[in-house]
Design a protein around this motif. Structure first.
Motif, PDB file in Angstrom:
ATOM      1  N   ALA A 128     -20.675   5.306 -12.448  1.00  0.00           N
ATOM      2  CA  ALA A 128     -21.333   4.277 -11.645  1.00  0.00           C
ATOM      3  C   ALA A 128     -20.357   3.637 -10.664  1.00  0.00           C
ATOM      4  O   ALA A 128     -20.702   3.358  -9.506  1.00  0.00           O
ATOM      5  N   ALA A 129     -19.122   3.406 -11.103  1.00  0.00           N
ATOM      6  CA  ALA A 129     -18.109   2.830 -10.214  1.00  0.00           C
ATOM      7  C   ALA A 129     -17.762   3.799  -9.085  1.00  0.00           C
ATOM      8  O   ALA A 129     -17.587   3.394  -7.923  1.00  0.00           O
ATOM      9  N   PRO A 143      -6.652  -6.160  -5.731  1.00  0.00           N
ATOM     10  CA  PRO A 143      -5.830  -7.355  -5.537  1.00  0.00           C
ATOM     11  C   PRO A 143      -4.351  -7.049  -5.308  1.00  0.00           C
ATOM     12  O   PRO A 143      -3.675  -7.767  -4.566  1.00  0.00           O
ATOM     13  N   ALA A 144      -3.835  -6.008  -5.940  1.00  0.00           N
ATOM     14  CA  ALA A 144      -2.423  -5.666  -5.767  1.00  0.00           C
ATOM     15  C   ALA A 144      -2.133  -5.047  -4.406  1.00  0.00           C
ATOM     16  O   ALA A 144      -0.967  -4.920  -4.020  1.00  0.00           O
ATOM     17  N   MET A 145      -3.166  -4.651  -3.681  1.00  0.00           N
ATOM     18  CA  MET A 145      -2.995  -4.043  -2.367  1.00  0.00           C
ATOM     19  C   MET A 145      -3.478  -5.032  -1.291  1.00  0.00           C
ATOM     20  O   MET A 145      -2.840  -6.043  -1.047  1.00  0.00           O
ATOM     21  N   PHE A 162     -17.349  -4.168 -10.453  1.00  0.00           N
ATOM     22  CA  PHE A 162     -17.056  -3.716 -11.814  1.00  0.00           C
ATOM     23  C   PHE A 162     -15.841  -4.511 -12.325  1.00  0.00           C
ATOM     24  O   PHE A 162     -15.994  -5.653 -12.721  1.00  0.00           O
ATOM     25  N   ASP A 163     -14.674  -3.923 -12.319  1.00  0.00           N
ATOM     26  CA  ASP A 163     -13.440  -4.636 -12.633  1.00  0.00           C
ATOM     27  C   ASP A 163     -12.278  -3.783 -12.134  1.00  0.00           C
ATOM     28  O   ASP A 163     -12.476  -2.670 -11.644  1.00  0.00           O
ATOM     29  N   ILE A 186      -9.532   1.371 -10.487  1.00  0.00           N
ATOM     30  CA  ILE A 186      -8.376   2.279 -10.534  1.00  0.00           C
ATOM     31  C   ILE A 186      -8.813   3.658 -11.022  1.00  0.00           C
ATOM     32  O   ILE A 186      -8.466   4.692 -10.421  1.00  0.00           O
ATOM     33  N   LEU A 187      -9.583   3.689 -12.083  1.00  0.00           N
ATOM     34  CA  LEU A 187     -10.033   4.972 -12.633  1.00  0.00           C
ATOM     35  C   LEU A 187     -11.002   5.682 -11.698  1.00  0.00           C
ATOM     36  O   LEU A 187     -10.989   6.914 -11.597  1.00  0.00           O
ATOM     37  N   ALA A 188     -11.846   4.925 -11.013  1.00  0.00           N
ATOM     38  CA  ALA A 188     -12.759   5.534 -10.039  1.00  0.00           C
ATOM     39  C   ALA A 188     -11.974   6.209  -8.927  1.00  0.00           C
ATOM     40  O   ALA A 188     -12.283   7.333  -8.515  1.00  0.00           O
TER      41      ALA A 188
END
Length: 305
Positions: free
Chosen positions: A44-45, A98-100, A116-117, A122-124
């Motif tokens: 979904a992400a 946020p880190a970018m 999502f979160d 990151i995983l997507a």
């Protein structure tokens, strides 16, 4: 409105719809051979980060560059374009973190880490990056093995440390250590230009074109890549968030130097005209076959979002 522009707009829309449909199929819940499962939330992400409209300009450039040459199977070019779009979308998902660049809005909707979160985003992105090479290598992409190898190598070089990902690293560093103009050009060639360069060169690779034609399309891709970035920086200064579908003015807020910020709007508009002329000159050997790619150069230089 010229007949060629109308044809361009029709092709851009039709190709975007074809790419969207293919990506939707590739990101379905159907488990592929040698996959074990497709986790529902991760999928979904991924779909949120990819199936959200957009012009699909990079796949369009792959398809139309390949179309310069007779006998090219459009489905193969479409699949390579979809692979490239997965790379592009992965980069956006990660850049928004946020880190970018820490963005909450992309193409008018919440970014993946907001919807999502951060872990899902990151995983997507990781999964989209991997899926891109899966698409190129898969038997459904009906190309000779040597052609697939050339595509994988060119795409990896464009997307990795010496291309897009490296360009993002330079972009982050530029927030605290402003580069000179040569540094800005290098950064932009990597972060934005490398994938656009690949898009055009990939069309020649798919077509099995000569080394000379491949180089010509590579140079055309570099030229429109620079135009794309200058137009983007110009829009960052002049457009609003509603028009762009994302936050604007962020480069200035972060103290990032751009060529447009250094040289001004008049310089940018003149440089865009020069780059369109360069693109047209590069494509001259293809005669009337290059009409759509010439129109694409104009579109990139004059876009409003």
């Amino acid at each position: 409105m010229s007949e060629r522009y109308q044809e361009f707009q029709s092709l851009l829309k039709g190709n975007a719809e074809a790419v969207e449909a293919l990506l939707a199929m590739l990101l379905s819940g159907s488990v592929a051979a040698d996959e074990i499962a497709r986790p529902e939330r991760l999928l979904a992400a991924m779909r949120h980060g990819v199936l959200n409209g957009g012009k699909r300009l990079r796949p369009f450039l792959v398809i139309e560059s390949a179309a310069l040459f007779p006998g090219v199977e459009r489905t193969a070019a479409l699949r390579v374009g979809a692979a490239l779009e997965c790379i592009h979308c992965y980069s956006l998902v990660h850049d928004d973190l946020p880190a970018m660049d820490d963005d909450d809005l992309r193409r008018g909707q919440p970014t993946v880490h907001i919807a999502f979160d951060e872990a899902a985003a990151i995983l997507a992105g990781d999964s989209l990056l991997t899926l891109a090479f899966d698409i190129v290598a898969a038997p459904e992409t009906r190309l000779p093995d040597a052609t697939k190898t050339a595509l994988v190598l060119a795409l990896a070089r464009a997307a990795g440390i010496g291309g897009m990902a490296g360009g993002q690293a330079l972009d982050l560093a530029a927030e605290t250590d402003a580069p000179d103009e040569a540094g800005i050009v290098t950064l932009q060639k990597m972060k934005t230009g490398a994938l656009l360069r690949f898009a055009c060169e990939a069309g020649a690779i798919v077509a099995g074109a000569s080394a000379g034609d491949r180089l010509t399309l590579r140079r055309y891709g570099e030229t429109v890549g620079l135009a794309f970035q200058i137009a983007d920086d110009l829009l960052d200064l002049t457009a609003d968030a509603a028009t762009m579908g994302k936050a604007t003015g962020k480069d200035a807020d972060r103290g990032k130097a751009t060529l447009v910020a250094r040289r001004g709007q008049a310089w940018a508009e003149n440089r865009l005209r020069e780059l369109v002329a360069e693109a047209e000159a590069l494509l001259a050997p293809f005669d009337h076959r290059a009409g759509i790619l010439i129109e694409t150069a104009h579109f990139i230089a004059n876009r409003r979002n």
